[in-house]
Design a protein around this motif. Structure first.
Motif: not given
Length: 400
Positions: A250-251, A286, A288-289, A291-293, A295
């Motif tokens: 997802s990212g 960075d 919303t996520k 750890s995985r910015p 997307s």
């Protein structure tokens, strides 16, 4: 031994080094450049060691038997900028009703009467998908122009106001392509439309075929090339599309890890192209996520309502549209019945690259460029020498 001989021997030994240096084979002298790629069966360094006649004395810090690392270093995953391949990027606005689309495209202008190759990417991809291919085209045809757009909802193309669901119907995407080409001509101040060669990959293949069938560019279109999409197999593949989308990440934590995933999963088998095209597929956020910015820019799952409409009737339109026709596939199993019959009748040119994946133009840009340039040359009307008309011969007093 006499005193004179002893003194002579001591004088000679004093000039020699205390430790005799080891004998190095020529192939092993440079220890600063170890191959960090995956192990190879035909490792040339191993072969040279086996045939070595010298004695090699390794130093304590040398790891001669360490296995090479399979994961490329970050240095090899750095992004390659679009300026490596194109002269400029352009923005072209078009308004339909209350919606304004600011199309983004990459452009290298044609020189003189040279052709303009217009490229359209597939769903979820972007204009830089064709960057390495177009560089190879210009090696073979230095005067050629390239126009590679980001479709709406992809890359750096924006829509205002931003709708909940972006209209990605075939009719809309085809109108967008026509608008981008015509507005490019106006913005660049070209007196007339250059000869066009339309190239589309996957969804883009359906778009360029639809535009060619519409005849909106008239005689300017010399031909169109469709890359790895066929109506029958495309519609069949749609059944498993959601399953595929659920399996991809997802990212990504970094941009480099996104590039690495495309290479490791063999989605794109050419690292040079992946380093060029993948960054345009991802956006950084960075909040919303954390750890995985990084997307995906395009939500492919949300485009499902348009999937079937992209490909229904594609084979029929491909065979009926005016202009030269080229189909490049990654396997002959993708041919449906209608195209198989058309190929046997010589209605289009077919090239198969079984060693490539779905992104044939990214996996094998050099080979694809050779086929595309040869296709253009076969359809270039400027090189045709037509016989004189009978009326002109009679007017000149020549016998017919």
């Amino acid at each position: 031994m006499s005193d004179l001989q002893m003194q002579f021997a001591k004088a000679k030994l004093a000039g020699l080094p205390a430790i005799v240096p080891p004998v190095l084979n020529e192939a092993e002298e440079d220890t600063d450049h170890f191959d960090t790629g995956p192990p190879r069966d035909d490792d040339s360094s191993s072969a040279s060691s086996a045939s070595s006649t010298g004695t090699v004395i390794p130093s304590s810090d040398q790891k001669l038997f360490a296995r090479s690392q399979g994961t490329p270093s970050k240095r090899t995953l750095n992004q390659i900028p679009w300026t490596t391949y194109f002269e400029r990027e352009i923005f072209l606005e078009s308004t339909t009703g209350e919606v304004t689309v600011r199309h983004h495209a990459y452009l290298t202008s044609p020189v003189g009467t040279a052709p303009l190759f217009v490229t359209h990417h597939g769903a979820g991809s972007a204009g830089l998908s064709f960057a390495v291919l177009t560089a190879e085209i210009r090696k073979l045809l230095p005067t050629a122009g390239i126009l590679s757009l980001d479709a709406r909802g992809h890359g750096s193309t924006t829509t205002s106001p931003e709708p909940e669901t972006i209209d990605l119907s075939l009719i809309t995407l085809s109108a967008d392509l026509v608008s981008v080409v015509e507005n490019t001509k106006i913005q660049m101040g070209w007196k007339e439309m250059p000869p066009l060669v339309l190239i589309g990959h996957s969804l883009g293949g359906a778009v360029v075929t639809d535009v060619a069938k519409s005849g909106k560019f008239g005689s300017s279109v010399l031909g169109y090339a469709v890359l790895d999409v066929v109506e029958g197999s495309a519609i069949d593949a749609l059944q498993s599309m959601q399953t595929y989308l659920s399996t991809r990440p997802s990212g990504f934590a970094t941009l480099e890890s996104g590039i690495e995933w495309h290479i490791r999963s063999r989605t794109i088998r050419n690292s040079l192209s992946a380093r060029t095209s993948v960054p345009a597929l991802l956006s950084f956020n960075d909040e919303t996520k954390p750890s995985r910015p990084w997307s995906w820019r395009t939500n492919l799952g949300a485009t499902q309502p348009f999937w079937e409409g992209w490909f229904v009737g594609l084979s029929k339109k491909f065979l009926e549209a005016r202009g030269g026709k080229l189909l490049i596939l990654a396997g002959t199993d993708r041919l449906d019945t209608e195209l198989t019959i058309g190929q046997m009748q010589g209605k289009y040119s077919l090239q198969v690259f079984p060693e490539a994946g779905h992104f044939v133009h990214e996996d094998l840009p050099e080979k694809t460029a050779m086929v595309v340039v040869d296709f253009y040359k076969r359809n270039d009307r400027s090189t045709l020498v037509l016989p004189p008309k009978v009326s002109d011969l009679l007017r000149a007093g020549r016998k017919v």
